[in-house]
Each structure stands twice: as C-alpha cells, then as structure tokens.
Design an enzyme around this catalytic site. Structure first.
Site, PDB file in Angstrom:
ATOM      1  N   LYS A 141      48.259  28.247  50.350  1.00 21.41           N
ATOM      2  CA  LYS A 141      49.516  28.743  49.767  1.00 21.41           C
ATOM      3  C   LYS A 141      50.663  27.750  49.935  1.00 21.41           C
ATOM      4  O   LYS A 141      50.843  27.155  50.988  1.00 21.41           O
ATOM      5  CB  LYS A 141      49.854  30.092  50.384  1.00 21.41           C
ATOM      6  CG  LYS A 141      49.005  31.188  49.727  1.00 21.41           C
ATOM      7  CD  LYS A 141      49.564  32.549  49.971  1.00 21.41           C
ATOM      8  CE  LYS A 141      48.989  33.124  51.223  1.00 21.41           C
ATOM      9  NZ  LYS A 141      47.600  33.545  51.086  1.00 21.41           N
ATOM     10  N   ASP A 189      42.278  32.176  58.848  1.00 19.46           N
ATOM     11  CA  ASP A 189      41.420  31.787  57.719  1.00 19.46           C
ATOM     12  C   ASP A 189      40.723  30.451  57.988  1.00 19.46           C
ATOM     13  O   ASP A 189      39.545  30.271  57.663  1.00 19.46           O
ATOM     14  CB  ASP A 189      42.246  31.606  56.435  1.00 19.46           C
ATOM     15  CG  ASP A 189      42.777  32.924  55.877  1.00 19.46           C
ATOM     16  OD1 ASP A 189      42.485  33.979  56.465  1.00 19.46           O
ATOM     17  OD2 ASP A 189      43.482  32.858  54.849  1.00 19.46           O
ATOM     18  N   LYS A 193      46.923  44.892  57.188  1.00 13.49           N
ATOM     19  CA  LYS A 193      46.437  43.594  56.714  1.00 13.49           C
ATOM     20  C   LYS A 193      45.407  43.149  57.742  1.00 13.49           C
ATOM     21  O   LYS A 193      45.742  42.934  58.908  1.00 13.49           O
ATOM     22  CB  LYS A 193      47.615  42.623  56.633  1.00 13.49           C
ATOM     23  CG  LYS A 193      47.244  41.221  56.203  1.00 13.49           C
ATOM     24  CD  LYS A 193      48.492  40.379  56.029  1.00 13.49           C
ATOM     25  CE  LYS A 193      48.159  38.906  56.109  1.00 13.49           C
ATOM     26  NZ  LYS A 193      49.360  38.064  56.057  1.00 13.49           N
ATOM     27  N   GLU A 233      38.736  39.590  48.064  1.00 18.78           N
ATOM     28  CA  GLU A 233      39.551  40.128  49.168  1.00 18.78           C
ATOM     29  C   GLU A 233      40.518  41.193  48.662  1.00 18.78           C
ATOM     30  O   GLU A 233      40.725  41.332  47.450  1.00 18.78           O
ATOM     31  CB  GLU A 233      40.330  38.995  49.828  1.00 18.78           C
ATOM     32  CG  GLU A 233      41.221  38.258  48.849  1.00 18.78           C
ATOM     33  CD  GLU A 233      42.563  37.908  49.419  1.00 18.78           C
ATOM     34  OE1 GLU A 233      43.185  38.793  50.042  1.00 18.78           O
ATOM     35  OE2 GLU A 233      43.009  36.774  49.210  1.00 18.78           O
TER      36      GLU A 233
HETATM   37  N1  PSU Z   1      46.030  34.708  48.078  1.00 18.83           N
HETATM   38  C1  PSU Z   1      46.996  35.262  47.287  1.00 18.83           C
HETATM   39  N2  PSU Z   1      47.794  36.212  47.848  1.00 18.83           N
HETATM   40  C2  PSU Z   1      47.615  36.658  49.152  1.00 18.83           C
HETATM   41  C3  PSU Z   1      46.591  36.077  49.974  1.00 18.83           C
HETATM   42  C4  PSU Z   1      45.826  35.103  49.361  1.00 18.83           C
HETATM   43  O1  PSU Z   1      47.170  34.855  46.128  1.00 18.83           O
HETATM   44  O2  PSU Z   1      48.346  37.534  49.609  1.00 18.83           O
HETATM   45  C5  PSU Z   1      46.352  36.555  51.416  1.00 18.83           C
HETATM   46  C6  PSU Z   1      44.938  36.177  51.815  1.00 18.83           C
HETATM   47  O3  PSU Z   1      44.270  37.362  52.146  1.00 18.83           O
HETATM   48  C7  PSU Z   1      45.063  35.265  53.013  1.00 18.83           C
HETATM   49  C8  PSU Z   1      46.332  35.745  53.634  1.00 18.83           C
HETATM   50  O4  PSU Z   1      43.970  35.337  53.864  1.00 18.83           O
HETATM   51  O5  PSU Z   1      47.167  35.982  52.474  1.00 18.83           O
HETATM   52  C9  PSU Z   1      46.884  34.770  54.655  1.00 18.83           C
HETATM   53  O6  PSU Z   1      47.720  35.435  55.539  1.00 18.83           O
HETATM   54  P1  PSU Z   1      48.117  34.791  56.975  1.00 18.83           P
HETATM   55  O7  PSU Z   1      48.930  33.583  56.607  1.00 18.83           O
HETATM   56  O8  PSU Z   1      48.930  35.845  57.692  1.00 18.83           O
HETATM   57  O9  PSU Z   1      46.827  34.478  57.691  1.00 18.83           O
END
Ligand code: PSU
Ligand code: MN
Length: 360
Positions: A193, A176, A117, A29
C-alpha cells in the site's frame, strides 16, 4: 464429503471439492471488505460502474444503493468465477474461520456493526469470544494453509501491508510480511500500500527472502500508483502462464529439498515458501505519485490527530487518501482488487494445466 474439520475452521463444500479434484481455487481476503472501504454506495464513481472492460457479472454487484464494501466481496468472487476458478473468500463468522463464505455469509459479515480486523495472531483471540471479522493478508494466509483437503495455493489482495512510515520511532511492520515468507502461497497484489514506507517494505521483503515477481513490469508497484525506480522486483514474467510456471518451480524445489532434508534428518523452518506476484494498477485508474504523496501526507496528519494505532492505522489512512483524491483512490483501489482477482484466477487455472501444478 465432510469438509468440517472442527467448529474452528470450516472449508465450504464447493471449495473442498475443487481442492480435492485439483481444480483452480483463489483465496480472497475480507479485511478490505470490513475495514478497507467506505460503507456507502458507489454512486460517486460512475466511471468505475460503466467501465466496459469489467465483466457484466462484476459490474452488476455494484448496484446504485449497495454500499461499496458490501459489493466488493461479491464482485471479487464474480471476477474469479469469470476466469474459470472457484473463489474461496475467507472470514470469521461467530468464531468459525470460514474458507469459502457463501453470498449470504458475505452479506452477513459486511452488515455486522462489530467486526474485527483479523491477522493470524487474532484468529484464536476473536474465535474465543465467538466474534466475527475480516481476515487480513496474514489472516487469510493462515487460512489458506489450513484449507481441506489441501492448502490453497493462490490468493489475491489489493496491496499487502508492510513497513509503516516512521518505523524508526515506532516499529509498525505488518504481520503480512512474515506470513508471506512462511506460507506456501502465491499472493497476487499491486505491491504494498502506498501509505507505507515502500523502500523500507521492499528491503524487508528482501531480508525475509520473499521472491518478488513482476507481471510485465520490472518495478515494484505502488498499489494505486505505477512502479518506478528505485523499487524493482526480482524478476519479471510476461503472462499468467509464466507466473504459474515460476511458482510451480518454487514449490517443486521446496518439496524436493524437504525430501532430502528428511532423509538426512535435518529440520529447517526457514525456507522462503511464499511468492509475491506484483501487478501494476490498471492504467486508466492509476494515480500520479505526487498526488498520492500529498494525499498520504494528509492521511498521516489525520491518523496523528485521531491517535490511530496498530490495526487502525491502515483504515484511517485509506479513508483520508480517498477524501483527499475526491474518491479517485477508491475507484483505483476497487479496480486493483478486481484486476488482481482476475489475474490470480488465470494463474490458478494455468497452475492446474502445468505438469506438477496440481500438487504444487
Ligand atoms: N488491500 C486493499 N485494502 C485493504 C487491505 C489490502 O486494497 O484494506 C488490507 C489487507 O487485508 C492487509 C491489511 O493485510 O490491509 C494490512 O493492514 P496492517 O497494515 O494493519 O497489517
Ligand atoms: Mn500494523
């Protein structure tokens, strides 16, 4: 071979050729490149630069004056190649969803000042304005399924998105999770995360029926922290070969059940199709849970102060956590991303060796 499906989606020649011959391919990604990391050099993290366990080709990407985010895309691609697989870095450049960005295209994307994004929802919205950006897990899974001549089966990221803290007041749940269920791809990650509500995220994965496999761990990892009770994976495997076997079996089941559904003219859109391979952060970099929690609290306060909403929440939190841990969360984030790329490449290579793997 012409790999140009349309000007909307383009699979690079190298990736298309690898897919055509049943070779090992790993999708990567770029939201982590465009939105997840600081745009400054890595000078403050000598321990990462001098890490002897990293292949030289990976370390070489982090030159003294190269901004971290710019180096990352190259480092992940190098890590995948070291393990004998072909990297398929996904991103959108001027309205084209590219599967297999070249080194210069990666630099172009990293250096752009206006980048989006891009989750699956955003692909067409950004393309309509001929915009550019990094794809999230959801956006990259969308691309995996549309690679030509065959879909990409293995994908590496850092930590997936999930259910944000405070979801009862504001249901911020990453796209996701839903994409994981719908796409026939194995996603290699260090869990979700740490900035998220992880128990709620694991429950949601359970509800969606996304199988959680732990690589040598019974726990669901916490991205920058090791896993711990009460968050468990569904089953654990001892190595990449066994992980490939589990995924190949899931895919074989899907094919077989689809065949029988077709014979009896039934349709279902609700089979779980994806799988999560959960890999704990490399031990030398993992943060302690209490330290992480303190940092996240600071991050949440920061997100609140700046009024971050929607896709902005994750980048603001990651940045605040990096500052609260004096950059150690950043070193761990990089180590996790590189490690997952290597694991994913090994699984991809194993998959090509296993019976049925080629068409899994
Ligand atoms: N993993 C990392 N750093 C990131 C991400 C993943 O170590 O920045 C990104 C991924 O692309 C994931 C996104 O899909 O953060 C999630 O964002 P959101 O919570 O807005 O869906
Ligand atoms: Mn969100």
């Amino acid at each position: 071979m012409s790999s140009l499906v349309s000007h909307w989606v383009r699979t690079s020649d190298e990736v298309a050729q690898a897919l055509a011959s049943g070779g090992a391919v790993v999708a990567l990604e770029t939201a982590a490149v465009t939105h997840g990391l600081p745009r400054t050099p890595l000078a403050t993290m000598p321990e990462f630069l001098n890490d002897p366990t990293l292949p030289r080709s990976v370390r070489a990407c982090f030159g003294d004056s190269v901004p971290v985010h710019r180096a990352l895309g190259h480092a992940l691609a190098a890590a995948v190649r070291e393990e004998g697989a072909v990297p398929a870095t996904v991103g959108m450049l001027r309205g084209t969803l590219v599967i297999g960005l070249s080194a210069s295209e990666l630099d172009e994307l990293a250096d752009m000042s206006e980048v989006h994004k891009i989750a699956a929802r955003d692909v067409a919205l950004v393309a309509a304005r001929r915009g550019s950006g990094g794809t999230t897990v959801a956006g990259t899974l969308f691309a995996c399924q549309r690679a030509t001549p065959t879909p990409i089966k293995i994908f590496a990221t850092g930590g997936i998105g999930g259910v944000h803290r405070g979801y009862a007041q504001l249901p911020d749940i990453s796209a996701d999770l839903f994409a994981l269920r719908e796409t026939s791809t194995l996603v290699v990650c260090a869990g979700a995360k740490s900035i998220l509500d992880l128990p709620a995220t694991v429950e949601m994965l359970d509800t969606l029926g996304v199988p959680l496999i732990g690589l040598n761990t019974p726990y669901f990892p916490r991205f920058l922290c090791d896993g711990a009770p009460p968050l468990f994976v569904n089953t654990s495997v001892t190595d990449e070969r066994e992980a490939a076997y589990f995924f190949a079996t899931q895919q074989a089941f899907l094919r077989a059940s689809q065949d029988s559904l077709q014979q009896t003219q039934q349709h279902t859109a609700h089979d779980p199709r994806g799988m999560l391979l959960c890999v704990p952060p490399p031990a030398a970099y993992a943060l302690q849970l209490d330290e992480m929690e303190r940092a996240v609290d600071e991050g949440l306060a920061q997100a609140d102060r700046v009024g971050a909403r929607g896709p902005d929440v994750t980048p603001v939190l990651l940045d605040a956590v990096a500052r609260a841990t004096q950059g150690r969360s950043l070193a761990c984030n990089l180590a996790v991303l590189v490690n997952n790329a290597r694991v994913a490449a090994r699984v991809a290579v194993e998959l090509t060796r296993q019976v049925g793997g080629r068409h899994a």
